[in-house]
Scaffold this active site. Sequence first.
Site, PDB file in Angstrom:
ATOM      1  N   HIS A 133       0.844  -1.195   0.000  1.00 53.41           N
ATOM      2  CA  HIS A 133       0.000   0.000   0.000  1.00 53.41           C
ATOM      3  C   HIS A 133       0.877   1.241   0.000  1.00 53.41           C
ATOM      4  CE1 HIS A 133       0.709   0.579   4.260  1.00 53.41           C
ATOM      5  NE2 HIS A 133       0.182  -0.595   4.559  1.00 53.41           N
ATOM      6  N   CYS A 164       1.098  -9.839  22.242  1.00 55.12           N
ATOM      7  CA  CYS A 164       0.267  -9.361  21.124  1.00 55.12           C
ATOM      8  C   CYS A 164       0.793  -9.982  19.835  1.00 55.12           C
ATOM      9  CB  CYS A 164       0.298  -7.841  21.015  1.00 55.12           C
ATOM     10  SG  CYS A 164      -0.574  -7.269  19.537  1.00 55.12           S
ATOM     11  N   LYS A 203      -4.718   5.785  10.627  1.00 54.52           N
ATOM     12  CA  LYS A 203      -3.546   5.322   9.910  1.00 54.52           C
ATOM     13  C   LYS A 203      -3.955   4.203   8.963  1.00 54.52           C
ATOM     14  CE  LYS A 203      -1.470   1.998  13.043  1.00 54.52           C
ATOM     15  NZ  LYS A 203      -0.311   1.680  13.859  1.00 54.52           N
ATOM     16  N   LYS A 237      -4.203  -2.772   7.036  1.00 51.51           N
ATOM     17  CA  LYS A 237      -5.086  -3.715   6.368  1.00 51.51           C
ATOM     18  C   LYS A 237      -6.339  -3.941   7.204  1.00 51.51           C
ATOM     19  CE  LYS A 237      -5.185  -8.163   4.169  1.00 51.51           C
ATOM     20  NZ  LYS A 237      -4.737  -9.530   4.282  1.00 51.51           N
ATOM     21  N   CYS A 276      -3.745  -4.030  23.654  1.00 55.20           N
ATOM     22  CA  CYS A 276      -2.549  -3.557  22.947  1.00 55.20           C
ATOM     23  C   CYS A 276      -2.800  -2.110  22.501  1.00 55.20           C
ATOM     24  CB  CYS A 276      -2.293  -4.439  21.724  1.00 55.20           C
ATOM     25  SG  CYS A 276      -1.185  -3.666  20.528  1.00 55.20           S
ATOM     26  N   HIS A 304      -3.074  -2.332  18.462  1.00 52.36           N
ATOM     27  CA  HIS A 304      -4.089  -3.157  17.802  1.00 52.36           C
ATOM     28  C   HIS A 304      -5.430  -3.166  18.524  1.00 52.36           C
ATOM     29  CE1 HIS A 304      -0.357  -4.551  15.959  1.00 52.36           C
ATOM     30  NE2 HIS A 304      -1.116  -4.798  14.913  1.00 52.36           N
ATOM     31  N   CYS A 343       1.773  -7.337  17.099  1.00 47.05           N
ATOM     32  CA  CYS A 343       3.085  -6.704  17.276  1.00 47.05           C
ATOM     33  C   CYS A 343       4.187  -7.737  17.374  1.00 47.05           C
ATOM     34  CB  CYS A 343       3.128  -5.860  18.541  1.00 47.05           C
ATOM     35  SG  CYS A 343       1.922  -4.551  18.586  1.00 47.05           S
ATOM     36  N   HIS A 368       3.961   1.524   2.345  1.00 40.54           N
ATOM     37  CA  HIS A 368       5.150   0.796   1.882  1.00 40.54           C
ATOM     38  C   HIS A 368       5.776   1.533   0.701  1.00 40.54           C
ATOM     39  CE1 HIS A 368       2.365  -2.651   3.197  1.00 40.54           C
ATOM     40  NE2 HIS A 368       3.233  -2.496   4.168  1.00 40.54           N
TER      41      HIS A 368
HETATM   42  N1  MSP Z   1       8.405  -6.512   8.921  1.00 45.50           N
HETATM   43  C1  MSP Z   1       8.544  -5.343   9.710  1.00 45.50           C
HETATM   44  C2  MSP Z   1       9.810  -4.614   9.360  1.00 45.50           C
HETATM   45  C3  MSP Z   1      11.066  -5.394   9.511  1.00 45.50           C
HETATM   46  S1  MSP Z   1      12.451  -4.524   8.987  1.00 45.50           S
HETATM   47  C4  MSP Z   1      13.758  -5.395   9.485  1.00 45.50           C
HETATM   48  C5  MSP Z   1       7.367  -4.418   9.451  1.00 45.50           C
HETATM   49  N2  MSP Z   1       6.704  -4.606   8.318  1.00 45.50           N
HETATM   50  S2  MSP Z   1       5.459  -3.718   7.823  1.00 45.50           S
HETATM   51  O1  MSP Z   1       4.951  -4.378   6.663  1.00 45.50           O
HETATM   52  O2  MSP Z   1       4.553  -3.481   8.871  1.00 45.50           O
HETATM   53  O3  MSP Z   1       6.083  -2.393   7.326  1.00 45.50           O
HETATM   54  C6  MSP Z   1       6.253  -1.279   8.166  1.00 45.50           C
HETATM   55  C7  MSP Z   1       6.869  -0.185   7.334  1.00 45.50           C
HETATM   56  O4  MSP Z   1       6.077   0.050   6.172  1.00 45.50           O
HETATM   57  C8  MSP Z   1       6.950   1.163   8.008  1.00 45.50           C
HETATM   58  O5  MSP Z   1       8.057   1.301   8.851  1.00 45.50           O
HETATM   59  C9  MSP Z   1       7.041   2.051   6.794  1.00 45.50           C
HETATM   60  O6  MSP Z   1       8.288   1.934   6.191  1.00 45.50           O
HETATM   61  C10 MSP Z   1       6.010   1.437   5.888  1.00 45.50           C
HETATM   62  N3  MSP Z   1       4.664   1.879   6.218  1.00 45.50           N
HETATM   63  C11 MSP Z   1       3.581   1.081   6.415  1.00 45.50           C
HETATM   64  N4  MSP Z   1       2.489   1.872   6.629  1.00 45.50           N
HETATM   65  C12 MSP Z   1       2.848   3.169   6.587  1.00 45.50           C
HETATM   66  C13 MSP Z   1       2.132   4.381   6.598  1.00 45.50           C
HETATM   67  N5  MSP Z   1       0.842   4.460   6.767  1.00 45.50           N
HETATM   68  N6  MSP Z   1       2.837   5.514   6.401  1.00 45.50           N
HETATM   69  C14 MSP Z   1       4.175   5.506   6.146  1.00 45.50           C
HETATM   70  N7  MSP Z   1       4.857   4.370   6.103  1.00 45.50           N
HETATM   71  C15 MSP Z   1       4.286   3.203   6.503  1.00 45.50           C
HETATM   72  O7  MSP Z   1       7.126  -3.555  10.265  1.00 45.50           O
END
Ligand code: MSP
Length: 648
Positions: free
Chosen positions: A19, A127, A296, A299, A144, A147, A130, A22
């Site tokens: 999304h 959790c 925020k 999913k 949590c 969540h 997390c 990412h």
């Molecule tokens: N798998 C762990 C990260 C491990 S790194 C060694 C994780 N994954 S995640 O799929 O939840 O991705 C989190 C990251 O995705 C955030 O730190 C950011 O880079 C990006 N984002 C996900 N949602 C976001 C927003 N709504 N806004 C900005 N970035 C965000 O955590």
Amino acid sequence: MNPVYYVTTPIYYVNAEPHIGHLYSTLVADTLNRFYQSLGYATRFQTGTDEHGEKVVQAAQKEGKDAKAYADRVSRLFREAWPELNIRPDRFIRTTDEAHIRVVTQILQRVYDSGDIYFSEYGGHYCVGCERFYVDRELVDGCCPDHKQELHYVKEANYFFRMSAYQDWLIGYIRENSDFIRPERYRNEVLSFLSEPLEDLCISRPKSRLTWGITLPFDDRYVTYVWFDALINYLSGLGYPDDALYSRFWPAAEHIIAKDILKPHGIYWPTMLKAAGIEPYRHLNVHGYWNLEQSKISKSLGNVIRPRDLKDKYGVDAVRYFFLREMVFGLDAHFSEEGLIQRINADLANNLGNCFSRTLTMIARYSGGLVPVPGETGAEEEALKDLLARCAREVRQEVQKFALHKALMSLWEVIDGANKYIDAQAPWTLAKDPGKADRLQTVLYFLAETLRQVALLLAPFLPQTAEQMLTRLGLQYDAPVPQWDRVLDWGGLPPGSPVEVGPALFPRIEVKKEVPAATPPPKKQVEAAPQAPAAPSPVPPQTGLPIEAFQQWDLRVARVLSAERVPKSKKLIRMEIDLGEQRTLVAGIGQDYSPEEMVGKHIVVVANLQPTKLMGVESQAMLLAANDGEHLKIVVPEGEMPPGAKVK
Ligand code: MSP
């Protein structure tokens, strides 16, 4: 040997599809990667997917798939999403890769052998979302904090990493290296976590509860905690410990993350590295969150926006521009499609796109389609050169600090400057005077050369646009990114270069606008909409109209954002105008004015007429012009007035 740069994104959990959150981190990494390439660095850019852990098992079960088959499917979605936005990582790593598993096992064994991993009984609130334990004081009403789900107390024997032993070292390291974690607010946040005693980190999960993970090398009844596994991707992707890539790139590691995963990256990771005898990364670069209508993006909340859909609808570079320009790196930002459209129309279509097409059209018209030879230059040209030199300096400084929005703002000052230069130099007037031929050539050359440099500076951000601009200026685009030295070398555009006008770089996005309800003026005036109103015959005051009649007319100052001839019409010019809001106006002024000279002008319009169609184009306002029977002269306010100012 070239200097090196290693940029990483988080590896994304495969329990959600890609999304815009990412997308942002990955896009920033791609831009930085291209930027350092343009500076001549040897660069490496890594992203990937994080595939172990309970969350993934649960998501797989929902699809009725086994964890690996499920992870394969979603990981592919991430891998395929990035090239669609012209994001080109050198390495896409998966935590299920054999090579990664080997490195995690090695590091676990090394830290275990050095005595920093111990076995103990532990109880806490777990959790799954997390993937971690919470202590009582962290819960909100037993739930949590992230969540919002009720957490149950779990007691089990596990392995722990002696993180607390490195607390003092970490505090000292962060204090000595002021930009180790940046921007500063996140450094302070980490220091504030560290002002409390640090607990040791539980790094195992019993297989009785979870089998989807990397087995501990020293106890096969357990798998590794997903964070201890995932963080190591930054090393395993370089072929740690023996590959030359590792020794070359690791010292230059720049991690990009959002604030949600600050603690694992700001605390777990540096202490893990220290315990394994590995140097810390160079910088942790932390950005804020993209929010949709106050919540925020996640999913579970069901408000996901897919990068691919945005790209299909608006185009790759429009999407890249919006995200890079809109977010102040470090702070939260708000996503809306209206915001995206506004940026496309204002910055890309009206500003950059217009400047480019006006310049090329004029070169086609006044210089036979070839970049002219510049003549003598004056103060205006020096000012434009200075503006560009300052912009190049700023772009370089700001990108190095991750302030990508500021770099783009600085670039748009140049584009604004170039548009004003067109208005001030009025090449269409110079073209009417054979004695000014030299001056005309100089002006056109300066515009084209400015646009060449803008394209080079823009290349790391909007690679496709930069390529199009350079190609249409008759130049070659050096893939993957043109070298920075060429930017500062003024005059790099050879006269004689053939230009290609081509279609608009960024077509404007038309949005259905609500035309404000207003009292319609008399019918016959509506029909005259695009023309200058007929001169009223003088009327004796005593029989004249009441003032209320005049007050019915909503007259406003408007700025012309863009202008083009209506195809197949001699007289009609279609303009996009800003009168506080954007509207389309069609006026029959084409025999007295060219579209190029209209852009940037402040005009006076009647804003509350019913829209009317002229040769198929809807006109949503009427321009005022004086008519002596032979020629038209448009009515303009004397001096500067903001768009939308009332005329009375
Ligand atoms: N798998 C762990 C990260 C491990 S790194 C060694 C994780 N994954 S995640 O799929 O939840 O991705 C989190 C990251 O995705 C955030 O730190 C950011 O880079 C990006 N984002 C996900 N949602 C976001 C927003 N709504 N806004 C900005 N970035 C965000 O955590």
